[in-house]
Design a protein around this motif. Structure first.
Motif, short mmCIF file in Angstrom:
data_model
loop_
_atom_site.label_atom_id
_atom_site.label_comp_id
_atom_site.label_asym_id
_atom_site.label_seq_id
_atom_site.Cartn_x
_atom_site.Cartn_y
_atom_site.Cartn_z
N GLU A 126 17.51 2.87 -6.20
CA GLU A 126 17.78 1.50 -6.65
C GLU A 126 17.37 0.49 -5.59
OE1 GLU A 126 21.56 1.31 -9.57
OE2 GLU A 126 21.94 2.34 -7.68
N VAL A 127 17.59 0.84 -4.32
CA VAL A 127 17.16 -0.04 -3.24
C VAL A 127 15.64 -0.15 -3.22
CG1 VAL A 127 17.05 -0.31 -0.71
CG2 VAL A 127 19.22 0.31 -1.81
N TYR A 128 14.97 0.97 -3.45
CA TYR A 128 13.50 0.95 -3.50
C TYR A 128 13.01 0.14 -4.71
CZ TYR A 128 13.02 4.55 0.15
OH TYR A 128 13.05 5.25 1.33
N ASP A 129 13.72 0.20 -5.81
CA ASP A 129 13.34 -0.62 -6.97
C ASP A 129 13.44 -2.10 -6.65
OD1 ASP A 129 12.77 1.52 -8.54
OD2 ASP A 129 14.69 1.52 -9.62
N LEU A 130 14.50 -2.43 -5.89
CA LEU A 130 14.75 -3.82 -5.53
C LEU A 130 13.71 -4.31 -4.51
CD1 LEU A 130 17.10 -5.61 -6.47
CD2 LEU A 130 18.36 -4.90 -4.45
N PHE A 131 13.37 -3.41 -3.59
CA PHE A 131 12.41 -3.74 -2.52
C PHE A 131 11.30 -2.70 -2.49
CE2 PHE A 131 16.49 -5.42 -0.62
CZ PHE A 131 16.15 -6.76 -0.68
N PRO A 132 10.30 -2.81 -3.38
CA PRO A 132 9.21 -1.82 -3.43
C PRO A 132 8.51 -1.67 -2.06
CG PRO A 132 9.10 -3.31 -5.31
CD PRO A 132 10.16 -3.85 -4.40
N ARG A 133 8.49 -2.74 -1.30
CA ARG A 133 7.87 -2.71 0.02
C ARG A 133 8.52 -1.64 0.92
NH1 ARG A 133 3.37 -3.37 2.61
NH2 ARG A 133 3.64 -4.04 4.77
N LEU A 134 9.83 -1.46 0.78
CA LEU A 134 10.52 -0.46 1.60
C LEU A 134 10.08 0.95 1.23
CD1 LEU A 134 14.27 -1.56 1.92
CD2 LEU A 134 12.42 -1.74 3.61
N LYS A 135 9.82 1.14 -0.06
CA LYS A 135 9.37 2.46 -0.50
C LYS A 135 7.99 2.78 0.08
CE LYS A 135 9.20 5.49 -4.48
NZ LYS A 135 9.33 5.61 -5.93
N GLU A 136 7.13 1.75 0.06
CA GLU A 136 5.80 1.93 0.66
C GLU A 136 5.89 2.29 2.14
OE1 GLU A 136 4.19 -1.78 -2.02
OE2 GLU A 136 3.59 -1.75 0.10
N ARG A 137 6.89 1.72 2.78
CA ARG A 137 7.01 1.87 4.24
C ARG A 137 8.04 2.93 4.63
NH1 ARG A 137 3.70 -0.67 7.69
NH2 ARG A 137 5.15 -2.02 8.80
N ARG A 138 8.39 3.82 3.69
CA ARG A 138 9.55 4.68 3.94
C ARG A 138 9.39 5.63 5.12
NH1 ARG A 138 7.11 6.27 -0.61
NH2 ARG A 138 6.59 8.47 -0.92
N GLN A 139 8.15 5.95 5.51
CA GLN A 139 7.95 6.84 6.66
C GLN A 139 7.81 6.06 7.98
OE1 GLN A 139 8.54 9.86 6.28
NE2 GLN A 139 8.39 10.04 4.05
N HIS A 140 7.85 4.74 7.91
CA HIS A 140 7.70 3.95 9.13
C HIS A 140 9.02 3.83 9.88
CE1 HIS A 140 4.01 2.86 7.08
NE2 HIS A 140 3.57 2.32 8.19
N LEU A 141 8.92 3.84 11.21
CA LEU A 141 10.12 3.69 12.03
C LEU A 141 10.65 2.26 11.94
CD1 LEU A 141 9.10 5.55 15.32
CD2 LEU A 141 10.50 6.40 13.41
N GLY A 142 11.96 2.13 12.14
CA GLY A 142 12.58 0.81 12.16
C GLY A 142 11.86 -0.13 13.11
N SER A 146 8.24 -5.18 10.03
CA SER A 146 8.21 -6.63 10.22
C SER A 146 9.62 -7.18 10.06
CB SER A 146 7.29 -7.27 9.18
OG SER A 146 7.92 -7.22 7.91
N GLY A 147 9.80 -8.43 10.43
CA GLY A 147 11.11 -9.07 10.27
C GLY A 147 11.60 -9.01 8.84
N GLY A 148 10.69 -9.26 7.90
CA GLY A 148 11.06 -9.25 6.49
C GLY A 148 11.47 -7.86 6.02
N GLU A 149 10.75 -6.86 6.49
CA GLU A 149 11.08 -5.49 6.10
C GLU A 149 12.41 -5.05 6.69
OE1 GLU A 149 6.36 -4.27 5.80
OE2 GLU A 149 7.51 -3.81 7.60
N ARG A 150 12.65 -5.46 7.93
CA ARG A 150 13.95 -5.15 8.55
C ARG A 150 15.09 -5.80 7.77
NH1 ARG A 150 14.00 -3.74 14.05
NH2 ARG A 150 15.76 -5.09 14.44
N GLN A 151 14.84 -7.03 7.33
CA GLN A 151 15.85 -7.74 6.55
C GLN A 151 16.14 -7.00 5.24
OE1 GLN A 151 18.71 -9.74 6.28
NE2 GLN A 151 17.47 -10.73 7.84
N MET A 152 15.07 -6.55 4.57
CA MET A 152 15.25 -5.79 3.33
C MET A 152 16.02 -4.50 3.59
SD MET A 152 11.42 -6.14 1.78
CE MET A 152 10.64 -7.75 1.66
N LEU A 153 15.69 -3.85 4.70
CA LEU A 153 16.36 -2.60 5.04
C LEU A 153 17.85 -2.85 5.34
CD1 LEU A 153 16.15 0.41 5.55
CD2 LEU A 153 15.21 -0.07 7.83
N GLY A 154 18.11 -3.92 6.04
CA GLY A 154 19.51 -4.26 6.34
C GLY A 154 20.30 -4.51 5.06
#
Ligand code: ADP
Ligand code: MG
Length: 247
Positions: A126-142, A146-154
Motif C-alpha cells: 500500500e505504501v508502494y501504491d501511494l509512492f510508486p517512486r519508493l518501489k522503483e528505488r526499493r533496493q537503494h540505500l537510505g 533524495s530529500g523527497g524520497e526520504r520524506q516519502m519513506l518517512g
C-alpha cells in the motif's frame, strides 16, 4: 472511541520550557478524523517544540506540562514509544530513515501495532501504491535517496505503524517544488481515507493548498487560527511566510 465527531487528538494547556525559558504555551488544539491542520510560523516560533511535546520528546529535554489525549485516552504521562504504539506518529525534520539500509529494509523495520478495529495499518504494498517512486528505488540505500524520497519513506514508515494522528515537521524542506506538491497531495489522500494530520510548514503557500485549518504560532503562542480560506489572507500569515523565505 474513534467516533467521527470526537477529536482524535485533543490538547489543552500544553507548555514547554527549555532551561526555564517558555518556548510553547498552547491553550487548545483539536484534530479530528479526516482533517489536515496546518501549523505555520516563522523560524523559532515553536512549531517543532509543539509536535515534539505531543510525543513527549525533544533534543533539548524541555520541561513539559499539559493534557494530551489520543482517541479519548490521556497519553501525556506516557513514554514516547508508548504514544507511537498507540497511534501518534511523527515524521520529524530528520525523517528517521536508516541510511545504511535500503528502502525495503527501512520499511520492514516498522513495528506493526496491535490489531484494533478501525485502525488502518498500511502494508508495504500500500505504501508502494501511494509512492510508486519508493518501489522503483526499493533496493537503494537510505543514504542514496533524495530529500523527497526520504520524506516519502518517512511517511511510509509512519503509515505502517498504524497512525491515528500523523504529525509532520516541515516535510517540504529541501524538496523540489514538484515533489512538494506530490507529497502534500498525498496527505490529502490520506486525510480523505480518515487520517487526522497535523502539518507543520514554513512553506505557507504550499500548505494552504491542502490544509482545512491554519494555526499561526508566534513565540510559542497561537495568534491566529481558522479555516484556511478565512485566515489565509491575513497579513500576519504573509509576514510569517516572508520571514521564513528571508531566513
Ligand atoms: N534543544 C533546545 N534547547 C534550547 N532551546 C531550544 C531548543 N530547541 C528549541 N529551542 C528554542 O525554542 C524556541 C522554538 O524553537 P522551535 O520549536 O525549534 O521553533 P520552530 O520549529 O518553529 O522553528 C526557539 O526560541 C528555540 O531557540
Ligand atoms: Mg522546526
Amino acid at each position: 472511541m474513534s467516533g467521527d465527531t470526537s477529536p482524535v487528538l485533543h490538547v489543552r494547556q500544553l507548555q514547554a520550557s527549555y532551561a526555564g525559558n517558555r518556548a510553547l504555551d498552547l491553550h487548545s488544539l483539536d484534530l479530528t478524523r479526516g482533517e489536515i491542520v496546518g501549523v505555520v510560523g516563522a523560524n523559532g516560533a515553536g512549531k517543532s517544540t509543539l509536535v515534539n511535546a505531543l510525543l513527549g520528546w525533544s533534543r533539548g529535554a524541555p520541561r513539559l506540562s499539559g493534557e494530551v489525549c489520543l482517541d479519548g485516552q490521556r497519553i501525556d504521562g506516557w513514554a514516547t514509544h508508548q504514544r507511537v504504539r498507540a497511534g501518534l506518529l511523527l515524521v520529524p525534520e530528520g525523517k528517521l530513515v536508516f541510511a545504511q539500509m535500503n528502502v525495503e529494509e527501512n520499511l520492514s523495520r516498522s513495528l506493526a501495532p496491535p490489531a484494533e478495529p478501525g485502525r488502518h495499518v498500511y502494508s508495504r504494498d500500500e505504501v508502494y501504491d501511494l509512492f510508486p517512486r519508493l518501489k522503483e528505488r526499493r533496493q537503494h540505500l537510505g543514504s542514496q535517496l533524495s530529500g523527497g524520497e526520504r520524506q516519502m519513506l518517512g511517511i511510509g514508515r509512519a503509515l505502517m505503524m498504524g497512525p491515528k494522528a500523523l504529525l509532520l515537521d516541515e516535510p517540504s524542506i529541501g524538496l523540489a517544488p514538484k515533489l512538494v506538491d506530490q507529497v502534500l497531495r498525498t496527505l490529502r489522500t490520506l486525510a480523505h481515507a480518515g487520517l487526522a494530520i497535523l502539518l507543520v510548514e514554513q512553506n505557507v503557500r504550499a500548505a494552504m493548498e491542502v490544509v482545512d485549518r491554519l494555526v499561526l504560532i508566534e513565540r510559542g503562542r497561537v495568534v491566529l487560527e481558522g479555516p484556511a480560506q478565512a485566515v489565509g489572507n491575513d497579513p500576519r500569515i504573509a509576514e510569517a511566510y516572508l520571514g521564513a523565505t528571508a531566513a
